[in-house]
Design a protein around this motif. Structure first.
Motif: not given
Length: 108
Positions: A22-25, A79-82, A104-107
């Motif tokens: 979380a937070g990556d682009q 962006s996967f921020a938040n 895409i797996t968000v951790t």
């Protein structure tokens, strides 16, 4: 914040799978062979994911769908921020029949 690049060759060799925090682009890069886009599946992303992803898709073709990337080297950054943790499945609408898709797996 990290930035991860996802190149879309034509034709794809296999579905793209990427794990980010979380937070990556994630940068989708149209190397060639456009048009390409990114269409997330509303029924296969975590609750609250649409509210993070959809506002970033300017000139979108529809809900959770980016504009077409037509020119070589054109990019789309998400962006996967938040973003809620979980799996975000997507496809390239013009190449869905060719199985140009991934997840895409968000951790946290």
């Amino acid at each position: 914040m990290r930035s991860r690049r996802l190149r879309r060759p034509t034709p794809p060799r296999r579905p793209a799978e990427l794990t980010v925090k979380a937070g990556d682009q994630v940068v989708f890069h149209n190397v060639s062979g456009g048009p390409h886009n990114v269409q997330f599946f509303a029924d296969s992303i975590p609750s609250g994911g649409k509210e993070v992803i959809d506002p970033q898709l300017k000139d979108e073709l529809g809900p959770l769908s980016s504009k077409l990337l037509v020119e070589p080297n054109e990019t789309l950054t998400i962006s996967f921020a938040n973003a809620p943790a979980g799996v975000y499945k997507f496809t390239c609408t013009p190449h869905m029949a060719m199985k140009m898709s991934g997840k895409i797996t968000v951790t946290k």
